[in-house]
Write a protein that holds these residues in place. Sequence first.
Motif, mmCIF file in Angstrom:
data_model
loop_
_atom_site.group_PDB
_atom_site.id
_atom_site.type_symbol
_atom_site.label_atom_id
_atom_site.label_comp_id
_atom_site.label_asym_id
_atom_site.label_seq_id
_atom_site.Cartn_x
_atom_site.Cartn_y
_atom_site.Cartn_z
ATOM 1 N N ARG A 17 0.840 -1.122 -0.133
ATOM 2 C CA ARG A 17 -0.100 0.051 -0.135
ATOM 3 C C ARG A 17 0.938 1.186 0.160
ATOM 4 O O ARG A 17 0.445 2.147 -0.608
ATOM 5 C CB ARG A 17 -0.817 0.054 1.150
ATOM 6 C CG ARG A 17 -2.108 0.868 0.968
ATOM 7 C CD ARG A 17 -2.965 1.190 2.371
ATOM 8 N NE ARG A 17 -4.460 1.581 1.913
ATOM 9 C CZ ARG A 17 -4.346 3.067 1.839
ATOM 10 N NH1 ARG A 17 -3.295 3.657 2.235
ATOM 11 N NH2 ARG A 17 -5.714 3.436 1.478
ATOM 12 N N VAL A 24 0.654 8.109 -6.367
ATOM 13 C CA VAL A 24 -0.359 9.291 -5.919
ATOM 14 C C VAL A 24 0.168 10.581 -5.820
ATOM 15 O O VAL A 24 -0.378 11.586 -6.356
ATOM 16 C CB VAL A 24 -0.816 8.939 -4.649
ATOM 17 C CG1 VAL A 24 -1.918 9.963 -3.913
ATOM 18 C CG2 VAL A 24 -1.567 7.384 -4.465
ATOM 19 N N LYS A 28 -0.577 14.289 -7.821
ATOM 20 C CA LYS A 28 -1.035 15.472 -7.110
ATOM 21 C C LYS A 28 0.054 16.531 -7.354
ATOM 22 O O LYS A 28 -0.351 17.525 -7.640
ATOM 23 C CB LYS A 28 -1.066 15.072 -5.782
ATOM 24 C CG LYS A 28 -2.117 14.236 -5.252
ATOM 25 C CD LYS A 28 -2.384 14.120 -3.824
ATOM 26 C CE LYS A 28 -3.745 13.310 -3.576
ATOM 27 N NZ LYS A 28 -3.851 12.925 -1.979
ATOM 28 N N VAL A 35 -2.229 17.021 -0.593
ATOM 29 C CA VAL A 35 -2.206 15.552 -0.316
ATOM 30 C C VAL A 35 -3.277 15.101 0.442
ATOM 31 O O VAL A 35 -3.955 14.176 0.323
ATOM 32 C CB VAL A 35 -0.940 15.513 0.637
ATOM 33 C CG1 VAL A 35 -1.050 14.218 1.320
ATOM 34 C CG2 VAL A 35 0.414 15.725 -0.108
ATOM 35 N N ALA A 37 -7.012 14.418 1.152
ATOM 36 C CA ALA A 37 -8.133 14.454 0.501
ATOM 37 C C ALA A 37 -9.226 13.810 1.432
ATOM 38 O O ALA A 37 -9.634 12.407 1.348
ATOM 39 C CB ALA A 37 -8.051 13.344 -0.802
ATOM 40 N N ARG A 40 -12.159 11.325 0.595
ATOM 41 C CA ARG A 40 -11.768 10.087 0.182
ATOM 42 C C ARG A 40 -11.448 9.104 1.111
ATOM 43 O O ARG A 40 -11.437 7.949 1.264
ATOM 44 C CB ARG A 40 -10.528 10.084 -0.972
ATOM 45 C CG ARG A 40 -9.643 8.996 -1.186
ATOM 46 C CD ARG A 40 -10.283 7.929 -2.059
ATOM 47 N NE ARG A 40 -9.641 6.702 -2.167
ATOM 48 C CZ ARG A 40 -10.089 5.457 -2.436
ATOM 49 N NH1 ARG A 40 -11.264 5.121 -2.971
ATOM 50 N NH2 ARG A 40 -9.143 4.466 -2.493
ATOM 51 N N GLU A 41 -10.658 9.877 2.380
ATOM 52 C CA GLU A 41 -10.217 9.167 3.365
ATOM 53 C C GLU A 41 -11.558 8.510 3.931
ATOM 54 O O GLU A 41 -11.496 7.427 4.500
ATOM 55 C CB GLU A 41 -9.657 10.087 4.567
ATOM 56 C CG GLU A 41 -7.965 10.379 4.100
ATOM 57 C CD GLU A 41 -7.378 11.049 5.192
ATOM 58 O OE1 GLU A 41 -7.912 11.185 6.483
ATOM 59 O OE2 GLU A 41 -6.355 11.725 4.872
ATOM 60 N N ASN A 73 0.938 6.937 4.564
ATOM 61 C CA ASN A 73 0.644 7.344 3.029
ATOM 62 C C ASN A 73 0.843 8.825 2.941
ATOM 63 O O ASN A 73 1.780 9.176 2.063
ATOM 64 C CB ASN A 73 -0.740 6.801 2.482
ATOM 65 C CG ASN A 73 -0.573 6.452 1.116
ATOM 66 O OD1 ASN A 73 -0.318 7.426 0.311
ATOM 67 N ND2 ASN A 73 -0.492 5.233 0.657
ATOM 68 N N LYS A 74 0.338 9.410 3.782
ATOM 69 C CA LYS A 74 0.539 11.012 3.757
ATOM 70 C C LYS A 74 1.801 11.639 4.089
ATOM 71 O O LYS A 74 2.513 12.216 3.301
ATOM 72 C CB LYS A 74 -0.707 11.697 4.405
ATOM 73 C CG LYS A 74 -1.665 11.720 4.193
ATOM 74 C CD LYS A 74 -2.878 12.626 4.718
ATOM 75 C CE LYS A 74 -3.389 11.920 5.928
ATOM 76 N NZ LYS A 74 -4.397 12.644 6.634
ATOM 77 N N GLN A 77 3.801 10.791 1.131
ATOM 78 C CA GLN A 77 3.529 11.736 -0.151
ATOM 79 C C GLN A 77 4.054 13.101 0.260
ATOM 80 O O GLN A 77 4.975 13.836 -0.634
ATOM 81 C CB GLN A 77 1.926 11.990 -0.326
ATOM 82 C CG GLN A 77 1.298 10.927 -0.927
ATOM 83 C CD GLN A 77 -0.232 10.895 -0.837
ATOM 84 O OE1 GLN A 77 -0.583 12.093 -1.673
ATOM 85 N NE2 GLN A 77 -1.074 10.158 -0.602
ATOM 86 N N ARG A 103 -6.301 4.705 -7.315
ATOM 87 C CA ARG A 103 -7.235 4.390 -6.252
ATOM 88 C C ARG A 103 -8.141 3.192 -6.095
ATOM 89 O O ARG A 103 -8.194 2.405 -5.153
ATOM 90 C CB ARG A 103 -8.408 5.734 -5.714
ATOM 91 C CG ARG A 103 -7.858 6.916 -5.082
ATOM 92 C CD ARG A 103 -8.750 7.935 -5.180
ATOM 93 N NE ARG A 103 -8.229 9.183 -4.516
ATOM 94 C CZ ARG A 103 -8.961 10.369 -4.542
ATOM 95 N NH1 ARG A 103 -10.001 10.454 -5.309
ATOM 96 N NH2 ARG A 103 -8.487 11.386 -3.882
HETATM 97 O O1 LIG Z 1 -6.482 8.743 -2.680
HETATM 98 C C1 LIG Z 1 -5.561 9.725 -2.252
HETATM 99 O O2 LIG Z 1 -5.784 11.028 -2.733
HETATM 100 C C2 LIG Z 1 -4.634 9.481 -1.503
HETATM 101 O O3 LIG Z 1 -3.791 10.306 -1.113
HETATM 102 C C3 LIG Z 1 -4.430 8.223 -0.454
HETATM 103 C C4 LIG Z 1 -5.160 8.188 0.758
HETATM 104 C C5 LIG Z 1 -5.237 7.084 1.421
HETATM 105 O O4 LIG Z 1 -3.954 6.386 1.958
HETATM 106 O O5 LIG Z 1 -5.651 6.209 1.141
HETATM 107 C C6 LIG Z 1 -4.197 9.282 1.465
HETATM 108 C C7 LIG Z 1 -4.380 10.578 1.860
HETATM 109 C C8 LIG Z 1 -5.709 11.208 1.435
HETATM 110 O O6 LIG Z 1 -6.093 11.948 2.325
HETATM 111 C C9 LIG Z 1 -6.805 10.311 1.019
HETATM 112 C C10 LIG Z 1 -6.379 8.732 0.858
#
Ligand SMILES: O=C(O)C(=O)C[C@]1(C(=O)O)C=C[C@@H](O)C=C1
Length: 160
Positions: A17, A24, A28, A35, A37, A40-41, A73-74, A77, A103
């Motif tokens: 992951r 990602v 961006k 970064v 989102a 989506r989170e 993940n963030k 990023q 995604r």
């Molecule tokens: O989908 C994204 O935009 C991502 O950056 C991935 C992710 C994730 O780890 O699922 C991480 C940070 C975002 O805030 C949302 C989701």
Amino acid sequence: ATITPTLDQLLTSIDRRLDLAEAVALHKWDHQQPVQASAREHQVLVSARQAAVAHHLDPARVEAFFADQIEANKLLQYHLLDTWHRARQAPALPRRDLANEVRPELDLLQEQLLSALARFDQTPPDNCANHLADALQHRAEDSTRHLALVRASAQLCKLR
Ligand SMILES: O=C(O)C(=O)C[C@]1(C(=O)O)C=C[C@@H](O)C=C1
């Protein structure tokens, strides 16, 4: 230290992951998107909670685990974007569309992560934190990935 197979399999899924953070971040960078989102989170966490029951996992445990995956993940990023800003350019890697490619791939990893988490939780190792620290040191290719893995596994040994 002895290798704990269930822990190792879980860390492999966590690593997969984290591997997607670069694709990602590149998207961006190209599209000047933040970064963070949040919508989506929320989707990721709701989906993970819903899938928890099928794996005989506590939804709260699963939500906390996926929140940690997102934070890690963030972290990667932000680190990558900082590196690219310093270099005034991003690497010439093939680009992948966030919504249509990356995604959906993150979504596919959900099942693998939940299976591995369920197996891990069934037989957590004694001295979990010590095992985890050794496994993380063994696995991380560099200090940045090590830090991300530490963040992603923050609550692994916090078993009820
Ligand atoms: O989908 C994204 O935009 C991502 O950056 C991935 C992710 C994730 O780890 O699922 C991480 C940070 C975002 O805030 C949302 C989701």
